[in-house]
Design a protein around this motif. Structure first.
Motif, PDB file in Angstrom:
ATOM      1  N   ILE A   1      36.240 -42.003  31.780  1.00  9.83           N
ATOM      2  CA  ILE A   1      36.484 -41.080  30.984  1.00  9.83           C
ATOM      3  C   ILE A   1      37.770 -41.708  29.876  1.00  9.83           C
ATOM      4  O   ILE A   1      37.712 -41.644  28.367  1.00  9.83           O
ATOM      5  N   ILE A   2      38.861 -42.895  30.539  1.00 16.87           N
ATOM      6  CA  ILE A   2      39.467 -43.208  29.429  1.00 16.87           C
ATOM      7  C   ILE A   2      39.212 -43.958  28.308  1.00 16.87           C
ATOM      8  O   ILE A   2      39.921 -44.229  27.244  1.00 16.87           O
ATOM      9  N   ASN A   3      37.939 -44.292  28.382  1.00 13.32           N
ATOM     10  CA  ASN A   3      37.134 -45.160  27.295  1.00 13.32           C
ATOM     11  C   ASN A   3      36.585 -44.188  26.043  1.00 13.32           C
ATOM     12  O   ASN A   3      36.070 -44.657  25.172  1.00 13.32           O
ATOM     13  N   PHE A   4      36.650 -42.926  26.512  1.00 11.08           N
ATOM     14  CA  PHE A   4      35.991 -41.860  25.637  1.00 11.08           C
ATOM     15  C   PHE A   4      37.202 -41.199  24.898  1.00 11.08           C
ATOM     16  O   PHE A   4      36.984 -40.995  23.663  1.00 11.08           O
ATOM     17  N   ALA A   5      38.163 -40.700  25.751  1.00  7.27           N
ATOM     18  CA  ALA A   5      39.110 -39.736  25.289  1.00  7.27           C
ATOM     19  C   ALA A   5      40.362 -40.266  24.564  1.00  7.27           C
ATOM     20  O   ALA A   5      40.866 -41.357  24.979  1.00  7.27           O
ATOM     21  N   HIS A   6      40.857 -39.246  23.322  1.00 11.16           N
ATOM     22  CA  HIS A   6      42.235 -39.720  23.012  1.00 11.16           C
ATOM     23  C   HIS A   6      43.407 -39.277  23.815  1.00 11.16           C
ATOM     24  O   HIS A   6      44.161 -40.025  24.070  1.00 11.16           O
ATOM     25  N   THR A   7      42.967 -38.160  24.454  1.00 15.16           N
ATOM     26  CA  THR A   7      44.088 -37.629  25.493  1.00 15.16           C
ATOM     27  C   THR A   7      43.272 -37.391  26.782  1.00 15.16           C
ATOM     28  O   THR A   7      42.289 -36.733  26.789  1.00 15.16           O
ATOM     29  N   THR A   8      43.751 -38.034  27.771  1.00 15.64           N
ATOM     30  CA  THR A   8      43.045 -37.510  29.267  1.00 15.64           C
ATOM     31  C   THR A   8      44.068 -36.811  30.148  1.00 15.64           C
ATOM     32  O   THR A   8      45.265 -37.249  30.501  1.00 15.64           O
ATOM     33  N   LEU A   9      43.340 -35.755  30.586  1.00 12.59           N
ATOM     34  CA  LEU A   9      43.987 -34.755  31.467  1.00 12.59           C
ATOM     35  C   LEU A   9      43.492 -35.091  32.901  1.00 12.59           C
ATOM     36  O   LEU A   9      42.461 -35.081  33.108  1.00 12.59           O
TER      37      LEU A   9
ATOM     38  N   ARG B   1      51.944 -40.790  15.122  1.00 13.61           N
ATOM     39  CA  ARG B   1      53.051 -41.074  14.742  1.00 13.61           C
ATOM     40  C   ARG B   1      53.587 -42.397  15.107  1.00 13.61           C
ATOM     41  O   ARG B   1      54.141 -43.282  14.317  1.00 13.61           O
ATOM     42  N   ASN B   2      53.514 -42.682  16.216  1.00  6.75           N
ATOM     43  CA  ASN B   2      54.428 -43.787  17.068  1.00  6.75           C
ATOM     44  C   ASN B   2      53.323 -44.911  17.446  1.00  6.75           C
ATOM     45  O   ASN B   2      53.746 -46.128  18.044  1.00  6.75           O
ATOM     46  N   ASP B   3      51.968 -44.682  17.646  1.00  5.22           N
ATOM     47  CA  ASP B   3      51.087 -45.533  18.473  1.00  5.22           C
ATOM     48  C   ASP B   3      49.944 -46.050  17.772  1.00  5.22           C
ATOM     49  O   ASP B   3      48.898 -45.948  18.316  1.00  5.22           O
ATOM     50  N   ARG B   4      50.043 -46.233  16.641  1.00  8.51           N
ATOM     51  CA  ARG B   4      48.797 -46.572  15.870  1.00  8.51           C
ATOM     52  C   ARG B   4      48.146 -47.795  16.291  1.00  8.51           C
ATOM     53  O   ARG B   4      46.969 -47.939  16.402  1.00  8.51           O
ATOM     54  N   ALA B   5      48.829 -48.647  16.894  1.00 11.15           N
ATOM     55  CA  ALA B   5      48.225 -50.004  17.359  1.00 11.15           C
ATOM     56  C   ALA B   5      47.464 -49.601  18.540  1.00 11.15           C
ATOM     57  O   ALA B   5      46.514 -50.219  18.741  1.00 11.15           O
ATOM     58  N   GLN B   6      47.977 -48.596  19.465  1.00 10.85           N
ATOM     59  CA  GLN B   6      47.398 -48.339  20.816  1.00 10.85           C
ATOM     60  C   GLN B   6      45.945 -47.681  20.208  1.00 10.85           C
ATOM     61  O   GLN B   6      44.884 -47.852  20.880  1.00 10.85           O
ATOM     62  N   MET B   7      46.138 -46.726  19.223  1.00  8.80           N
ATOM     63  CA  MET B   7      44.815 -46.041  18.600  1.00  8.80           C
ATOM     64  C   MET B   7      43.908 -47.038  18.195  1.00  8.80           C
ATOM     65  O   MET B   7      42.639 -46.946  18.540  1.00  8.80           O
ATOM     66  N   LYS B   8      44.226 -48.155  17.718  1.00  9.93           N
ATOM     67  CA  LYS B   8      43.413 -49.290  17.126  1.00  9.93           C
ATOM     68  C   LYS B   8      42.902 -49.981  18.378  1.00  9.93           C
ATOM     69  O   LYS B   8      41.475 -50.410  18.352  1.00  9.93           O
ATOM     70  N   LYS B   9      43.647 -50.338  19.351  1.00  5.87           N
ATOM     71  CA  LYS B   9      43.302 -50.913  20.348  1.00  5.87           C
ATOM     72  C   LYS B   9      42.151 -50.303  21.441  1.00  5.87           C
ATOM     73  O   LYS B   9      41.239 -50.349  21.842  1.00  5.87           O
TER      74      LYS B   9
END
Length: 318
Positions: free
Chosen positions: A153-161, A248-256
């Motif tokens: 699921i971590i490869n699909f979701a922006h936020t994981t619960l 706001r703070n983690d756009r690099a992580q979003m791109k990754k």
């Protein structure tokens, strides 16, 4: 008008038809998916995973209601286990969400794993894309009750619960390392049970022992009682907080995340296409049954057979 165009126009019946075709791997579904691709990437995807019996479906039901109060359009993908005997699935999680069945702002799709490991199904990615193209603001993916390494699921979701419940012994140990490491938010559901405070302390201690890089996200812990709709609004606020942090703070992580997600998707599509192509060629030269009969008699070995098939296919297409 193609199914894709009808989906883009908001036709729910067309979306359901395309989802069914994608799940059944009907060949012409790919053309519609190609047409939808430029219209995707806008939805925010929330993954919910955790042990069987943790109350994930009831929690999702309440989250749907919470997001609808915010006037968000919601898509839900619910994954159910496939029977190893009949190949079917009960798809019973939709029963818990049936009050949203008449809400045009909600679309719920149940899928069977069909033998896939990782807590998801083979067609989940396509279904999410269709929901995204439909204009859903939020897409919730509820995985099968998972074990320690079923963390796809971590490869699909922006936020994981990651959802757990008190009374499972050592709650942290029951979650296992793989599950613990993917959580953006921890949810202790059924928090009216004895042991909820202890579970919260254990998770907090685990987080205190972990080294977080500077300016990185530190997972939050929430206690909920989904049946009574307690703590759900706070959980939704926590999801918003994580989303704001990423933007706001983690756009690099979003791109990754996007790079990894698309890499996996491309690899999966390529593997599927190559498998189907080679399988068709095998049928034309006598079929899998004939090959297996030769293997049983030890007339041939599987390594040589695979090498021969691959070499022949690549020579033909070179």
């Amino acid at each position: 008008m193609s199914l894709a165009k009808q989906v883009l126009n908001g036709d729910m019946k067309s979306a359901a038809r395309l989802m069914r075709k994608a799940d059944d791997r009907v060949a012409d579904a790919d053309q519609d998916l190609k047409e939808l691709y430029p219209h995707t990437g806008k939805a925010y995807i929330i993954g919910i995973t955790g042990s069987p019996g943790a109350g994930k479906s009831t929690l999702v039901d309440q989250m749907i209601a919470g997001f609808r109060k915010e006037r968000k359009k919601v898509g839900v993908v619910v994954i159910d286990p496939t029977s190893p005997f009949s190949g079917g699935a009960i798809l019973g999680d939709r029963i818990r969400m049936q009050r949203h069945g008449t809400d045009e702002g909600v679309f719920i799709k149940s899928l069977a794993t069909r033998g896939r490991m990782g807590g998801l199904s083979n067609s989940a990615r396509d279904i999410v894309r269709i929901l995204d193209a439909m204009g859903k603001d939020i897409i919730i993916i509820e995985t099968v009750g998972v074990g320690q390494d079923e963390v796809e699921i971590i490869n699909f979701a922006h936020t994981t619960l990651v959802v757990t419940v008190p009374g499972m012994g050592d709650e942290v140990q029951s979650l296992k390392a793989g599950i613990l490491e993917i959580a953006d938010l921890f949810v202790i559901n059924k928090a009216d049970r004895n042991g909820a405070s202890r579970a919260c302390r254990e998770l907090q201690t685990m987080l205190n022992l972990k080294q977080f890089p500077k300016n990185s996200w530190r997972p939050l812990i929430f206690k909920t009682e989904a049946l009574k709709n307690k703590g759900v609004s706070e959980l939704i606020a926590g999801i918003s907080k994580h989303r704001d942090f990423l933007m706001r703070n983690d756009r690099a992580q979003m791109k990754k995340h996007l790079f990894k997600k698309l890499t996996l998707e491309f690899t999966e599509i390529m593997q599927k296409q190559l498998y189907d192509l080679i399988n068709d060629r095998i049928e034309k030269i006598g079929g899998l049954d004939q090959i297996i009969k030769e293997l049983i008699k030890k007339e041939r070995d599987p390594y040589t057979v695979v090498e021969e098939i691959i070499n022949r296919e690549f020579k033909q297409t070179a």
